[in-house]
Design a protein around this motif. Structure first.
Motif, PDB file in Angstrom:
ATOM      1  N   ARG A 191       4.357   9.449   4.587  1.00 21.31           N
ATOM      2  CA  ARG A 191       4.741  10.074   5.844  1.00 21.31           C
ATOM      3  C   ARG A 191       5.212  11.495   5.601  1.00 21.31           C
ATOM      4  O   ARG A 191       5.666  11.819   4.508  1.00 21.31           O
ATOM      5  CB  ARG A 191       5.884   9.292   6.496  1.00 21.31           C
ATOM      6  CG  ARG A 191       5.456   8.140   7.351  1.00 21.31           C
ATOM      7  CD  ARG A 191       6.681   7.341   7.724  1.00 21.31           C
ATOM      8  NE  ARG A 191       7.559   8.110   8.596  1.00 21.31           N
ATOM      9  CZ  ARG A 191       7.452   8.095   9.918  1.00 21.31           C
ATOM     10  NH1 ARG A 191       6.549   7.367  10.501  1.00 21.31           N
ATOM     11  NH2 ARG A 191       8.274   8.804  10.659  1.00 21.31           N
TER      12      ARG A 191
ATOM     13  N   VAL B 290       2.198   3.583   1.803  1.00 22.11           N
ATOM     14  CA  VAL B 290       2.058   4.497   2.931  1.00 22.11           C
ATOM     15  C   VAL B 290       2.733   5.818   2.607  1.00 22.11           C
ATOM     16  O   VAL B 290       3.611   5.880   1.767  1.00 22.11           O
ATOM     17  CB  VAL B 290       2.711   3.949   4.218  1.00 22.11           C
ATOM     18  CG1 VAL B 290       1.898   2.841   4.800  1.00 22.11           C
ATOM     19  CG2 VAL B 290       4.120   3.510   3.951  1.00 22.11           C
TER      20      VAL B 290
ATOM     21  N   LEU C 167       1.218  -1.688 -11.765  1.00 20.64           N
ATOM     22  CA  LEU C 167       1.570  -0.395 -11.194  1.00 20.64           C
ATOM     23  C   LEU C 167       2.897   0.104 -11.761  1.00 20.64           C
ATOM     24  O   LEU C 167       3.053   1.285 -12.068  1.00 20.64           O
ATOM     25  CB  LEU C 167       1.652  -0.541  -9.670  1.00 20.64           C
ATOM     26  CG  LEU C 167       1.888   0.730  -8.884  1.00 20.64           C
ATOM     27  CD1 LEU C 167       0.842   1.757  -9.232  1.00 20.64           C
ATOM     28  CD2 LEU C 167       1.845   0.425  -7.400  1.00 20.64           C
TER      29      LEU C 167
ATOM     30  N   TYR D 159       2.934   2.966  -4.771  1.00 22.62           N
ATOM     31  CA  TYR D 159       3.958   1.928  -4.879  1.00 22.62           C
ATOM     32  C   TYR D 159       4.324   1.408  -3.492  1.00 22.62           C
ATOM     33  O   TYR D 159       4.511   0.219  -3.279  1.00 22.62           O
ATOM     34  CB  TYR D 159       5.178   2.559  -5.547  1.00 22.62           C
ATOM     35  CG  TYR D 159       6.165   1.608  -6.164  1.00 22.62           C
ATOM     36  CD1 TYR D 159       5.741   0.562  -6.965  1.00 22.62           C
ATOM     37  CD2 TYR D 159       7.534   1.804  -5.973  1.00 22.62           C
ATOM     38  CE1 TYR D 159       6.660  -0.283  -7.553  1.00 22.62           C
ATOM     39  CE2 TYR D 159       8.452   0.957  -6.561  1.00 22.62           C
ATOM     40  CZ  TYR D 159       8.010  -0.090  -7.353  1.00 22.62           C
ATOM     41  OH  TYR D 159       8.921  -0.920  -7.926  1.00 22.62           O
ATOM     42  N   GLN D 160       4.418   2.322  -2.537  1.00 22.13           N
ATOM     43  CA  GLN D 160       4.837   1.925  -1.197  1.00 22.13           C
ATOM     44  C   GLN D 160       3.662   1.629  -0.286  1.00 22.13           C
ATOM     45  O   GLN D 160       3.802   0.932   0.702  1.00 22.13           O
ATOM     46  CB  GLN D 160       5.675   3.039  -0.563  1.00 22.13           C
ATOM     47  CG  GLN D 160       6.862   3.426  -1.402  1.00 22.13           C
ATOM     48  CD  GLN D 160       7.699   4.475  -0.757  1.00 22.13           C
ATOM     49  OE1 GLN D 160       7.234   5.207   0.108  1.00 22.13           O
ATOM     50  NE2 GLN D 160       8.948   4.564  -1.163  1.00 22.13           N
TER      51      GLN D 160
ATOM     52  N   ARG E  21      11.952   2.933  -9.713  1.00 21.41           N
ATOM     53  CA  ARG E  21      12.494   3.905  -8.749  1.00 21.41           C
ATOM     54  C   ARG E  21      13.122   5.079  -9.462  1.00 21.41           C
ATOM     55  O   ARG E  21      12.918   6.238  -9.107  1.00 21.41           O
ATOM     56  CB  ARG E  21      13.586   3.233  -7.915  1.00 21.41           C
ATOM     57  CG  ARG E  21      13.145   2.582  -6.657  1.00 21.41           C
ATOM     58  CD  ARG E  21      14.356   1.900  -6.054  1.00 21.41           C
ATOM     59  NE  ARG E  21      14.964   2.728  -5.025  1.00 21.41           N
ATOM     60  CZ  ARG E  21      14.642   2.625  -3.742  1.00 21.41           C
ATOM     61  NH1 ARG E  21      13.761   1.756  -3.348  1.00 21.41           N
ATOM     62  NH2 ARG E  21      15.220   3.390  -2.848  1.00 21.41           N
TER      63      ARG E  21
ATOM     64  N   PRO F 288      -5.160   4.651   0.180  1.00 23.27           N
ATOM     65  CA  PRO F 288      -6.304   3.737   0.163  1.00 23.27           C
ATOM     66  C   PRO F 288      -6.009   2.474  -0.642  1.00 23.27           C
ATOM     67  O   PRO F 288      -5.713   2.567  -1.836  1.00 23.27           O
ATOM     68  CB  PRO F 288      -7.420   4.576  -0.465  1.00 23.27           C
ATOM     69  CG  PRO F 288      -6.857   5.903  -0.739  1.00 23.27           C
ATOM     70  CD  PRO F 288      -5.547   6.031  -0.092  1.00 23.27           C
ATOM     71  N   ARG F 289      -6.079   1.356   0.031  1.00 21.67           N
ATOM     72  CA  ARG F 289      -5.693   0.096  -0.591  1.00 21.67           C
ATOM     73  C   ARG F 289      -6.561  -0.228  -1.798  1.00 21.67           C
ATOM     74  O   ARG F 289      -6.090  -0.766  -2.793  1.00 21.67           O
ATOM     75  CB  ARG F 289      -5.789  -1.028   0.436  1.00 21.67           C
ATOM     76  CG  ARG F 289      -4.522  -1.814   0.608  1.00 21.67           C
ATOM     77  CD  ARG F 289      -4.625  -2.802   1.764  1.00 21.67           C
ATOM     78  NE  ARG F 289      -5.574  -2.370   2.777  1.00 21.67           N
ATOM     79  CZ  ARG F 289      -6.753  -2.960   2.976  1.00 21.67           C
ATOM     80  NH1 ARG F 289      -7.117  -3.976   2.234  1.00 21.67           N
ATOM     81  NH2 ARG F 289      -7.555  -2.522   3.923  1.00 21.67           N
TER      82      ARG F 289
ATOM     83  N   ALA G 198      -1.563  -2.746  -8.095  1.00 22.96           N
ATOM     84  CA  ALA G 198      -0.390  -3.336  -7.463  1.00 22.96           C
ATOM     85  C   ALA G 198      -0.483  -4.855  -7.426  1.00 22.96           C
ATOM     86  O   ALA G 198       0.525  -5.546  -7.484  1.00 22.96           O
ATOM     87  CB  ALA G 198      -0.224  -2.783  -6.057  1.00 22.96           C
TER      88      ALA G 198
ATOM     89  N   ASP H 192      -2.180   5.746   5.313  1.00 24.50           N
ATOM     90  CA  ASP H 192      -2.183   4.684   4.312  1.00 24.50           C
ATOM     91  C   ASP H 192      -2.812   5.176   3.036  1.00 24.50           C
ATOM     92  O   ASP H 192      -3.862   5.807   3.060  1.00 24.50           O
ATOM     93  CB  ASP H 192      -2.975   3.483   4.819  1.00 24.50           C
ATOM     94  CG  ASP H 192      -2.321   2.876   6.031  1.00 24.50           C
ATOM     95  OD1 ASP H 192      -1.212   2.373   5.874  1.00 24.50           O
ATOM     96  OD2 ASP H 192      -2.906   2.934   7.128  1.00 24.50           O
TER      97      ASP H 192
END
Lengths: 368, 402, 339
Positions: C262, C260, C187, C257-258, C19, C135-136, C143, C133
């Motif tokens: 926004r 998503v 990651l 890391y998260q 972080r 892309p996974r 991750a 999102d």
């Protein structure tokens, strides 16, 4: 001078008459809820559902011989705006309100409706406090948080056979509410809540909390919050090697959740209303909705639709727009809706909680 | 400046078009089965966005043009400023205005009564923020925190002692918010202005977090104010009318106090500090103490509408302390004119009424509200830093040509 | 006892430093602009957010072109995001700040706040009000690769604590501070690597190149630098571009890391990164790095030992404390009466 005065008098009388007639012609129903901002998408769903119901009634000739006029207002999901909207709706002369969406908005707004003597029926505010203040004309078409927290806790203890759960919430009226109810029921069942903690609703990095969850020895996690955080939370739990069940309330029932967690998500359990997407009764509704708004109906649409329908049926039955008479009528019988039979108790809640456990199967929500 | 202004301007526009293109003209198509994402053209997105923004820009240009012509050919005497001067100088006129506005309350529909009350609340907030930004030159970004402080102070007091009279809300709101302001200002008024801005912003966020975490403040749900402590109807005067009349009276009172203060010794000292802090200190003005006074007074004034809001709406919640609320108040002050009392009033009137009415008339564009606020802030700073009715002196100062 | 503390430190270090590294990357942008122009670039958090979106759009374009291999697409996306954000940073400076360069400090700050609101709402209106999102398939290989270290038997350690310390404290420590194992993901390693690499590059650029000398000269005295024939405007533009690119790289990593992104992600992140810059001493580049790491650690320590509920408050508590006790920050110069 005389003819002039006569013309004036006639004009006035005509104007007054027209004005009166116009007033009698329509019955105003307020549709309130969040339509803009981050919650705008999900909050518009019940409003559109109600809109569809009102259109259908108008096509059939309205109610009590009057056309129904929907007065739609946006409370922006903010409590102070909700008060302003409520006052405005009262001023506009609405006879009943279908709304609001957020519990945090319904609570202060219902005070205004209560004082003005207007029936309010919320399609989505699940916080118990909404109907716990003894307001006779406040109803809700959805379950209560204590019901869904309860259903979840029982499911976890009885069916999943877990005894240690971590409860994490998003610090909102809704999330913390269902979290606390879950804790209460779960502890009453002799389970142990190993961690009870909240995170700001904009936080997306859960790793520190996940370390604490793992350390606490929890076998499952209960999430009191919305889908936008629920998805990343679930993913990060799995990435950290947590394999236990992930439980949540209706706030994470959204197709966006599946987009985040992917089709392979396992051990994810959600409390939500019964499955209507696959029921025969709902087919015409789903088709009509798609035709009118050019989008698929989402979970909350049907709540709005049922709420408006039930309200209008009750007005029809009461043969009056008086709040007391409508409230009386609403309580007097069981109403048929797309979600099944709805019957209100003295508080204005549904007598039968209609929560069932959902899970994700093959990339879609399915009843477990 | 080697390149010609026109070339640079064209380059900026081209850059803007290129950089915003992906967001406007394309759409992301995530595939949640594979977890990949692809991109497709979606002009409808851009058309929808531009169909709101372009007309709004045209309206903005037209208004700016009218403003320009008004400045060129209109009356040379600033009408609004003189009007407000007269209003606050003559007690008789003030009482008459108050009575007339209050009298309107009996003819206004309930919608406009509630709208009017909210406008008054925001006028007080803008007037209060103006004391720090305009008079003293301190930028406060988390002003809504003091608004929330006042609201919560009253709600908590009313909870603790239900016999508490409603009118006493205002002094309580003032005192609690002013002391909070004093405590926040104490450590950071020695610093540069922009530090203060960020500290107050941090304070607002921390306060909101505190209000959300503490069980005493009801968490995220907020507190309901007991009915006995709310604004009541008085005989023939309904609750909405009573609120409106009280709001008008309190707003005019706050305006009067600030007007007197501005033209007093203290007010002149504030202006001196704003214009040149070092010189002011040389002249024997106790700079830090006066800054602290300005800051506390400003915070206290925010507490008054806060307490008023609690008594009027009957509840308080942490959303009163959001950054959005602070920005709204800031935009009101800046649009109206930094340092101008009538400007704050005008700014609050415009920025509260216009978005609310627009939202009712054109619900589709209400999402664009904040975008326009932001654009107003930038445009005002670039083209008319003194605001709608600010003085040329502020203009020179803001442009750095004093 | 030592093993226990070691495990605790590791767990907090891994999460907190990840972080903190991100805060540091963003804080560098604040500190560089402040160093050179003396203004707080309030819109910097939005530049970070634009970087997040820029990367996903780049991945989308690559995906449409049929490129799927993570090893190729991810570096390309990071570079694209950096260029994209740098572009926005430059435009921002050009449109909203350049005209106000000599003005009272209220003017550029207000303009920056306005710009921040405009950018945030532009993304909200043109992309989505909800979330997008990451892309996974791109993030997952990194991750999901995690290593777990240690599986310590802690009962004896807990017993030791309980026997040594007073009862209340011991129970608290035993319940809060005992860690069974430490997780580290690929990651997180990538975040450390990229952060270190980019910071190294930046230090090299500023300390060892002619360009860096020019930048430092402009920061010291703009007029004098321009008299010496340096292109001040160009150098300021470069500063904005560099800071924005760093923020964008942080944005890509945060969104991975998260999972998503926004439109409002930049606000809180920007505020915390600014806090980091102030903590380290604004205008001071190593200070920003240290401040970022400290804030990240402090936050994780809070959610670990007290509760996640108070995590947000930590950064602001630190901000207020620092400004009260040591306004110039840990490594900064004196700012109290520099008006």
């Amino acid at each position: 001078m005389k003819p002039f005065r006569q013309i004036l008098t006639v004009a006035f009388a005509a104007g007054a008459l027209l004005g009166c007639q116009k007033k009698e012609e329509t019955l105003k129903i307020g549709l309130a809820g969040v339509q803009t901002g981050p919650d705008g998408e999900i909050g518009t769903a019940p409003i559109r559902g109600s809109q569809l119901a009102i259109d259908e009634w108008n096509a059939k000739g309205g109610v009590l011989g009057m056309k129904i006029e929907a007065v739609t207002r946006d409370d922006e999901g903010k409590a102070n705006q909700a008060v302003a909207v409520a006052q405005e709706l009262v001023a506009a002369g609405v006879k009943a309100v279908v709304g609001h969406f957020n519990s945090g908005c319904s609570l202060p707004a219902s005070e205004v409706y209560h004082q003005a003597g207007i029936v309010q029926i919320t399609p989505a505010s699940t916080n118990p406090q909404v109907t716990e203040r003894g307001f006779k004309q406040t109803f809700r078409m959805c379950g209560r948080d204590d019901q869904q927290g309860d259903v979840s806790a029982k499911f976890a203890f009885d069916s999943l056979k877990v005894t240690q759960v971590a409860v994490i919430h998003n610090k909102t009226a809704y999330g913390q509410g269902i979290g606390e109810v879950f804790r209460k029921t779960f502890e009453a069942k002799t389970g142990k809540v190993t961690l009870f903690d909240g995170l700001a609703s904009e936080e997306m990095d859960f790793r520190a909390t996940i370390s604490a969850i793992q350390k606490s020895g929890a076998q499952a996690v209960y999430w009191g919050g919305m889908y936008n955080q629920g998805g990343p939370f679930y993913n990060q739990l799995r990435q950290a090697g947590f394999k236990g069940a992930f439980l949540g309330g209706d706030g994470i029932y959204d197709n966006e959740l599946i987009k985040t967690v992917g089709a392979k998500a396992d051990s994810l359990f959600i409390t939500f209303g019964p499955d209507f997407f696959h029921s025969e009764v709902a087919k015409p509704f789903l088709a009509a909705f798609k035709k009118k708004f050019n989008q698929e109906a989402s979970g909350y649409t049907i709540y709005g639709y049922d709420a408006a329908n039930t309200l209008l049926q009750a007005i029809q039955k009461a043969q009056s727009t008086d709040a007391d008479r409508i409230s009386e009528a609403l309580r007097s019988q069981s109403w048929k809706g797309l979600m099944g039979d709805a019957e209100f108790d003295q508080k204005g809640d549904l007598k039968k909680a209609n929560f069932v456990i959902w899970t994700i199967r093959a990339g879609a929500f399915a009843v477990r | 400046m080697s390149k010609s202004p026109l070339a640079t301007r064209l380059a900026v526009i081209a850059g803007l078009l290129v950089l915003t293109a992906p967001f406007l003209w394309t759409k992301l198509d995530p595939d949640f089965n594979t977890g990949f994402v692809s991109l497709s053209l979606a002009p409808s997105n851009a058309i929808q966005f531009l169909s709101v923004v372009l007309p709004a820009a045209v309206v903005g240009w037209l208004l700016a043009g009218i403003g320009f012509l008004w400045g060129r050919f209109g009356p040379t005497k600033p009408v609004i400023a003189t009007g407000s001067q007269k209003l606050f100088e003559s007690p008789r006129l003030l009482v008459a205005t108050c009575a007339v506005l209050a009298g309107f309350g009996f003819f206004m529909s309930a919608k406009f009564l509630s709208l009017g009350t909210f406008v008054c609340i925001h006028m007080m907030l803008a007037i209060g923020l103006n004391v720090t930004i305009g008079f003293t030159g301190l930028l406060v970004l988390g002003y809504a925190a003091f608004y929330a402080t006042g609201a919560y102070a009253f709600a908590l007091v009313a909870h603790a002692c239900p016999w508490f009279p409603t009118w006493a809300a205002l002094p309580v709101g003032f005192l609690v918010a002013a002391s909070t302001g004093f405590l926040v200002g104490l450590p950071c008024l020695r610093l540069r202005g922009d530090y203060l801005a960020i500290v107050t912003l941090g304070f607002a966020e921390a306060l909101r977090e505190l209000l959300r975490n503490l069980p005493q403040t009801g968490g995220d749900m907020g507190l309901l104010v007991p009915t006995s402590a709310r604004i009541q109807s008085l005989g023939p005067v309904g609750q909405a009318q009573a609120s409106w009349i009280a709001a008008v009276a309190v707003t005019l009172f706050v305006g009067l106090v600030i007007h007197r203060l501005y033209h007093s010794r203290i007010g002149r000292a504030w202006i001196a500090i704003r214009e040149d802090e070092t010189a002011a200190a040389m002249m024997g003005i106790p700079v830090v103490r006066l800054k602290l006074l300005a800051f506390s007074v400003s915070a206290g004034i925010a507490g008054v509408p806060g307490a008023f809001f609690a008594g009027f709406a009957g509840f308080v919640d942490p959303s009163t302390a959001t950054f959005e609320q602070s920005v709204l108040i800031l935009a009101m002050v800046i649009l109206g004119g930094i340092g101008s009392l009538p400007g704050s009033i005008l700014g609050a009137l415009v920025l509260y009424l216009v978005p609310t009415l627009l939202r009712d008339w054109f619900p589709a564009i209400s999402d664009y509200r904040l975008l326009f606020f932001g654009a107003i802030l930038v445009a005002m700073m670039l083209f008319r830093p003194q605001g709608l009715c600010g003085s040329p002196r502020h203009k020179l100062e803001l442009e750095g040509k004093s | 006892m030592r093993a226990l503390l070691f495990a605790l430190m590791l767990e907090i270090l891994v999460n907190g430093l990840a972080r903190g590294a991100i805060y540091a990357l963003i804080a560098l942008g604040y500190t560089m602009v402040y160093g050179i122009l003396g203004m707080i670039n309030f819109a910097h958090g939005e530049i970070f957010m634009l970087g997040m979106f820029g990367a996903v759009y780049a991945l989308g374009a690559l995906g449409s072109a049929g490129l799927m291999a993570v090893g190729i697409t991810l570096p390309l996306a990071i570079v694209a995001a950096m260029v994209f954000s740098a572009g926005f940073g430059i435009l921002n400076e050009r449109i909203a700040y350049r005209k106000l360069r000599g003005a009272h400090l209220l003017a550029p700050l207000t303009s920056a706040i306005g710009m921040s609101i405009v950018l945030q709402n532009f993304v909200m209106l043109s992309v989505t009000k909800g979330k997008v999102d990451f892309p996974r398939a791109i993030a997952a290989p990194l991750a999901d690769t995690t290593w777990t270290f240690g599986s310590w038997d802690l009962s004896s350690i807990q017993a030791t604590i309980l026997s040594v310390l007073p009862d209340v404290w011991a129970r608290w420590m035993a319940s809060k501070w005992v860690v069974q194992s430490v997780h580290l993901s690929a990651l997180q390693l990538l975040i450390f690597a990229i952060t270190l690499g980019l910071m190294g590059l930046l230090f090299w650029l500023i300390q060892r190149t002619r360009l860096g000398i020019a930048l430092r000269a402009v920061a010291q005295d703009r007029t004098m630098a321009s008299l010496c024939g340096m292109k001040v405007d160009g150098l300021i533009t470069l500063t904005f571009a560099l800071g924005s690119a760093l923020a964008a790289s942080a944005g890509v990593m945060v969104s991975m890391y998260q999972g998503v992104l926004r439109f409002d992600a930049g606000y809180m992140m920007g505020l915390k990164a600014f806090t980091a810059a102030v903590l380290g001493g604004i205008g001071n580049i190593p200070g920003a790095v240290i401040g970022g790491l400290l804030i990240g650690l402090a936050e994780d320590l809070t959610s670990f030992t007290i509760a996640s509920e108070w995590k947000q408050s930590t950064a602001f508590a630190i901000l207020i404390l620092v400004l009260w006790l040591r306004p110039r920050g840990l490594l900064g110069e004196r700012v109290a009466d520099k008006v």
